[in-house]
Design a protein around this motif. Structure first.
Motif, PDB file in Angstrom:
ATOM      1  N   PRO A 172       0.835  -1.207   0.000  1.00 27.62           N
ATOM      2  CA  PRO A 172       0.000   0.000   0.000  1.00 27.62           C
ATOM      3  C   PRO A 172       0.875   1.263   0.000  1.00 27.62           C
ATOM      4  N   PRO A 173       0.514   2.271  -0.816  1.00 30.90           N
ATOM      5  CA  PRO A 173       1.373   3.450  -1.016  1.00 30.90           C
ATOM      6  C   PRO A 173       1.862   4.110   0.279  1.00 30.90           C
ATOM      7  N   LYS A 174       0.995   4.147   1.294  1.00 30.38           N
ATOM      8  CA  LYS A 174       1.387   4.829   2.537  1.00 30.38           C
ATOM      9  C   LYS A 174       2.482   4.084   3.297  1.00 30.38           C
ATOM     10  N   THR A 175       2.668   2.799   2.962  1.00 32.90           N
ATOM     11  CA  THR A 175       3.601   1.993   3.757  1.00 32.90           C
ATOM     12  C   THR A 175       4.900   1.687   3.013  1.00 32.90           C
ATOM     13  N   VAL A 176       5.130   2.380   1.896  1.00 35.71           N
ATOM     14  CA  VAL A 176       6.320   2.085   1.081  1.00 35.71           C
ATOM     15  C   VAL A 176       7.598   2.277   1.893  1.00 35.71           C
ATOM     16  N   ASP A 177       7.726   3.414   2.580  1.00 35.55           N
ATOM     17  CA  ASP A 177       8.970   3.716   3.290  1.00 35.55           C
ATOM     18  C   ASP A 177       9.292   2.674   4.353  1.00 35.55           C
ATOM     19  N   VAL A 178       8.277   2.368   5.158  1.00 36.55           N
ATOM     20  CA  VAL A 178       8.524   1.441   6.261  1.00 36.55           C
ATOM     21  C   VAL A 178       8.810   0.038   5.738  1.00 36.55           C
ATOM     22  N   ASN A 179       8.171  -0.333   4.622  1.00 36.33           N
ATOM     23  CA  ASN A 179       8.444  -1.644   4.042  1.00 36.33           C
ATOM     24  C   ASN A 179       9.851  -1.721   3.456  1.00 36.33           C
ATOM     25  N   LEU A 180      10.318  -0.624   2.874  1.00 34.34           N
ATOM     26  CA  LEU A 180      11.684  -0.627   2.341  1.00 34.34           C
ATOM     27  C   LEU A 180      12.708  -0.711   3.484  1.00 34.34           C
ATOM     28  N   GLN A 181      12.378  -0.055   4.591  1.00 32.02           N
ATOM     29  CA  GLN A 181      13.248  -0.183   5.772  1.00 32.02           C
ATOM     30  C   GLN A 181      13.272  -1.633   6.256  1.00 32.02           C
ATOM     31  N   ALA A 182      12.091  -2.253   6.262  1.00 29.53           N
ATOM     32  CA  ALA A 182      11.984  -3.644   6.712  1.00 29.53           C
ATOM     33  C   ALA A 182      12.812  -4.556   5.808  1.00 29.53           C
ATOM     34  N   PHE A 183      12.743  -4.303   4.505  1.00 30.21           N
ATOM     35  CA  PHE A 183      13.519  -5.094   3.547  1.00 30.21           C
ATOM     36  C   PHE A 183      15.014  -4.978   3.857  1.00 30.21           C
ATOM     37  N   GLU A 184      15.438  -3.752   4.103  1.00 34.73           N
ATOM     38  CA  GLU A 184      16.843  -3.458   4.395  1.00 34.73           C
ATOM     39  C   GLU A 184      17.308  -4.235   5.644  1.00 34.73           C
ATOM     40  N   VAL A 185      16.456  -4.244   6.675  1.00 38.23           N
ATOM     41  CA  VAL A 185      16.785  -4.961   7.913  1.00 38.23           C
ATOM     42  C   VAL A 185      17.024  -6.446   7.610  1.00 38.23           C
ATOM     43  N   GLY A 186      16.083  -7.033   6.865  1.00 37.39           N
ATOM     44  CA  GLY A 186      16.211  -8.450   6.539  1.00 37.39           C
ATOM     45  C   GLY A 186      17.425  -8.721   5.665  1.00 37.39           C
ATOM     46  N   TYR A 187      17.630  -7.869   4.679  1.00 38.70           N
ATOM     47  CA  TYR A 187      18.720  -8.045   3.705  1.00 38.70           C
ATOM     48  C   TYR A 187      20.072  -8.034   4.414  1.00 38.70           C
ATOM     49  N   ASN A 188      20.197  -7.182   5.433  1.00 39.05           N
ATOM     50  CA  ASN A 188      21.478  -7.051   6.129  1.00 39.05           C
ATOM     51  C   ASN A 188      21.685  -8.112   7.203  1.00 39.05           C
TER      52      ASN A 188
END
Lengths: 195, 577
Positions: A172-188
């Motif tokens: 959902p458009p409103k949650t893009v930023d937080v989801n990208l942060q979440a992705f970054e956490v998992g990726y690292n």
């Protein structure tokens, strides 16, 4: 390319469907033939849920069968164990290290198995992450799937940029930023939590 | 090349309806068909789409639209076809003016259904042609082909899907919408008025039509022969075609797009060219038995099951003797359950306390049959709770049902429950009926219905008043109660079952998935006050679990703050702190 078989398993309501759609979108953007199978209806009400994503040059059947999965993404420990036999011999499990008791356990008719991750590690490569704890830190519990996906991203055929593009387009458009942060956490998390 | 997008089978069917120039679509939600209408409504600028109260009504809406001269669609799950079978069997005689397609979604494997019936058997009995796609692209293409056949042969056409096709995604190449000019309505009593003298002639037409389609089948693009190694030949269709391609890439395959009537000359030609012939079809041996009746030797259900879904591994085992199945870990099952804060849980908790049996119905509340609730005793089909309870009373007398109620959801009540209640009034029932009103069609993913005040197209509309209907029919006692107000609900139900008059109680509570009560704090158990009696665990809320040390905890990420546990804790240990 040989067809790549991904399974996403979890408990109904945990977001396996959205996750499989992110993966499907990714494979399509990368130019592969793609098929996905989803579960709707009664099983979504807190039951055991499995979705399949297959991509490659040409995909026929839409399901992943026993002994065929390259990667098993599990949003709950018991569900990882339930579907582990779908993995290939050298298959990889990415698991959200969370326990959710199924009703037979809640009412005392069955026991929740102990040492699941240790047992799975004897046969497969297992990467575990407490994605709920990470999502809590981000103050958005629903992003836990994307934390798990971030970890899984290391074991699939797409660039980080491709992941970011598809997550941006799917959540959902409103949650893009937080989801990208979440992705970054998992990726690292790579390697940190190997059992 | 035009754009390719990833589409769910059901989404592709909706796209097919759009491209085929469909103008009217009617449906009742049912897994695995629901997403067809949910996607058709995206084209509401050119397709009128509605949720009808049931599948019979939806089919008749489509028939009327077709008679008037436009292309129409009705979509439903397999058991919905039973409800629609009355108009279906006769519209087969009438045929069409504008093309008409009925989408029937079968559920091999019973992912979300009460039986595993095969729509092809219904279609054979009704003499209606059936097309069966095998992926999302074909789902779209076959819808377009179905309209062409419908108009060419003057027949309604069934597009049959299965759960696996309906809920799989694959790449689909998009096309433009065909603008089909409306055909003029023509008064044609011999064709459109099915009374005996007319129907007897139309029956002759139906038989001739079926024979003609069978003969023409070899020239239809949707039936395809893939000749390879002719030592093995396989006749298949739908999703099983994909499994055949995985397992026997070298075999010759006759892929049927039209599975009723069968293209007999094509099948006979194929059978003559291969040495060993298999039929691979899920569920009933519909193709196999017909082919065998023509004196052709085929291998079918003697090696394949009539139950559940197929898979490539299943074919490998049956056809090649290769058993590649791995041993699964021995783990506790995880059956579906009512969600945290589901209003049905509260109602069932009260029924359990009162030691009542419930005649159940189709919806999320069927899960009241699952442990630890175990209060739902029966489930047959849509609307049956009320009528089966009535049958029990008439069989054994009014005292026998003093420990019974019927439970039915609001959408199911509007579907066919209303007829059953009419029967109770007319035939002087003394039963108690609970209408569990969560203001939506819950199990299928929240669709509107005649009592919600909103249409499929998102417009506000008249909301049929459930209490008002019951009163208008003459139910002597009609009450309503909040599902979570158990202090009021319990005596209300108790008095209703004890009384000698018919009672309806509308138990209201919004679907838990539609109301995330994040403005409230989650429930919490005070370990000082908790005596570990387990009362709070009796309704089976998944947010409440017992830890290995015996303490009971509420998972605050799952709790949706309904407060049922707070109300039933005898020691005041639970609060929303």
């Amino acid at each position: 390319m040989d067809t790549k078989n991904i399974m996403i398993v979890g408990v109904g309501g945990q977001g396996t469907l959205l996750t499989s759609r992110i993966l499907g979108g990714l494979a399509m953007k990368a130019g592969y033939d793609v098929k996905l199978s989803e579960v709707h209806g009664m099983a979504q009400r807190g039951g055991s849920v499995v979705t399949f994503v297959r991509y490659g040059d040409k995909v026929a059947e839409p399901i992943v069968e026993e002994g065929q999965a390259d990667v098993l993404i599990a949003f709950e420990r018991l569900e990882a164990l339930r579907y582990a036999h779908f993995l290939k011999k050298d298959g990889v499990i990415i698991v959200n290290d969370q326990r959710m008791d199924p009703m037979p356990v809640v009412i005392g008719n069955a026991r929740y198995p102990e040492h699941i991750l240790e047992e799975l590690s004897e046969k497969y490569t297992v990467y575990a992450v407490d994605a709920m704890a990470e999502a809590k830190k981000l103050r958005n519990l629903r992003t836990f799937n994307v934390v798990v996906l971030g970890m899984a991203a290391r074991y699939m055929d797409f660039s980080k940029e491709q992941w970011i593009e598809v997550i941006t387009a799917t959540v959902p458009p409103k949650t893009v930023d937080v989801n990208l942060q979440a992705f970054e956490v998992g990726y690292n998390k790579k390697g940190e939590q190997t059992v | 090349m035009s754009e390719k997008v990833l589409m769910l089978g059901n989404e592709a069917i909706a796209r097919g309806a759009y491209e085929a120039g469909v103008k009217v679509s009617a449906a009742y939600p049912g897994t695995p068909s629901t997403e067809i209408s949910e996607n058709i409504v995206r084209y509401k600028d050119c397709i009128y789409a509605e949720w009808s109260p049931n599948e019979k009504v939806a089919t008749e809406v489509a028939i009327g639209a077709s008679m008037s001269g436009v292309r129409s669609m009705a979509s439903m799950k397999h058991v919905g076809v039973n409800v629609a079978s009355d108009p279906l069997y006769t519209v087969s005689y009438i045929g069409v003016n504008g093309g008409m397609v009925l989408v029937a979604a079968d559920d091999p494997g019973l992912y979300s259904s009460q039986n595993e019936q095969d729509t092809r058997a219904v279609a054979r009995a009704a003499h209606v042609p059936v097309l069966e796609p095998s992926d999302s692209q074909e789902a779209k293409d076959f819808v377009i082909a179905a309209y062409e056949l419908s108009e060419k042969y003057d027949t309604p056409v069934i597009l049959r899907t299965t759960t696996r096709l309906a809920h799989s995604q694959g790449l689909v190449e998009l096309g433009e919408r065909q603008e089909i000019p409306d055909k003029p309505y023509e008064k044609n009593i011999p064709k459109n008025v099915m009374m005996p003298g007319n129907a007897i002639k139309r029956h002759i037409y139906v038989e001739q039509r079926e024979l003609r389609m069978s003969q023409d089948g070899g020239r239809m693009d949707i039936n395809r022969v893939e000749y390879n190694d002719t030592s093995i030949g396989v006749i298949t269709s739908g999703i099983p075609y994909q499994y055949v391609k995985e397992v026997l890439p070298e075999a010759s395959v006759l892929k049927l797009g039209m599975v009723n009537p069968l293209p007999r000359p094509l099948i006979e030609e194929f059978a003559a060219k291969v040495d060993k012939l298999y039929v691979v079809e899920e569920l009933d041996p519909i193709i196999e038995e017909q082919v065998k009746s023509w004196g052709i030797s085929v291998i079918g259900k003697e090696i394949f099951t009539v139950q559940g879904e197929y898979s490539a591994n299943l074919l490998r085992k049956a056809m090649l003797g290769q058993d590649v199945t791995a041993v699964p870990a021995d783990v506790p099952v995880r059956p579906p359950i009512l969600c945290p804060s589901c209003p049905h849980r509260s109602t069932f908790h009260v029924l359990k306390q009162l030691n009542l049996h419930a005649a159940g119905d189709i919806g999320c509340y069927t899960l009241g049959a699952v442990a630890p609730l175990n209060v739902v005793d029966t489930t047959v089909c849509m609307g049956s709770s009320i009528s089966t309870l009535h049958g029990m009373e008439k069989a054994k007398g009014k005292d026998y049902i003093k420990n019974w109620v019927a439970v039915i959801g609001d959408s199911t009540f509007m579907h066919t429950g209303v007829n059953s209640l009419m029967n109770m009034v007319y035939n002087q029932s003394t039963a108690t009926v609970l209408i569990l009103d969560n203001s939506t069609t819950g199990m299928t993913g929240h669709q509107d219905h005649a009592a919600t005040g909103k249409t499929l197209q998102g417009d506000h509309t008249y909301a049929i008043d459930i209490v008002g209907i019951c009163k208008a029919m003459g139910v002597p006692s009609v009450q309503f109660c909040d599902a979570f107000d158990i202090a009021k609900l319990r005596p209300m139900i108790k008095a209703a079952v004890e009384s000698d008059e018919l009672s309806v109680i509308v138990v209201k509570g919004p679907c838990a998935l539609l109301e995330k009560r994040t403005w409230l704090t989650p429930c919490h158990i005070d370990p000082e006050k908790c005596r570990r009696c387990g009362m709070c665990m009796k309704p089976g809320c998944p947010a409440i679990t017992k830890k290995d040390d015996g303490s009971i905890v509420i998972d605050d990420t799952m709790c949706n703050r309904c407060g049922l546990c707070e109300k039933i804790c005898p020691f005041g240990a639970i609060s929303r702190l």
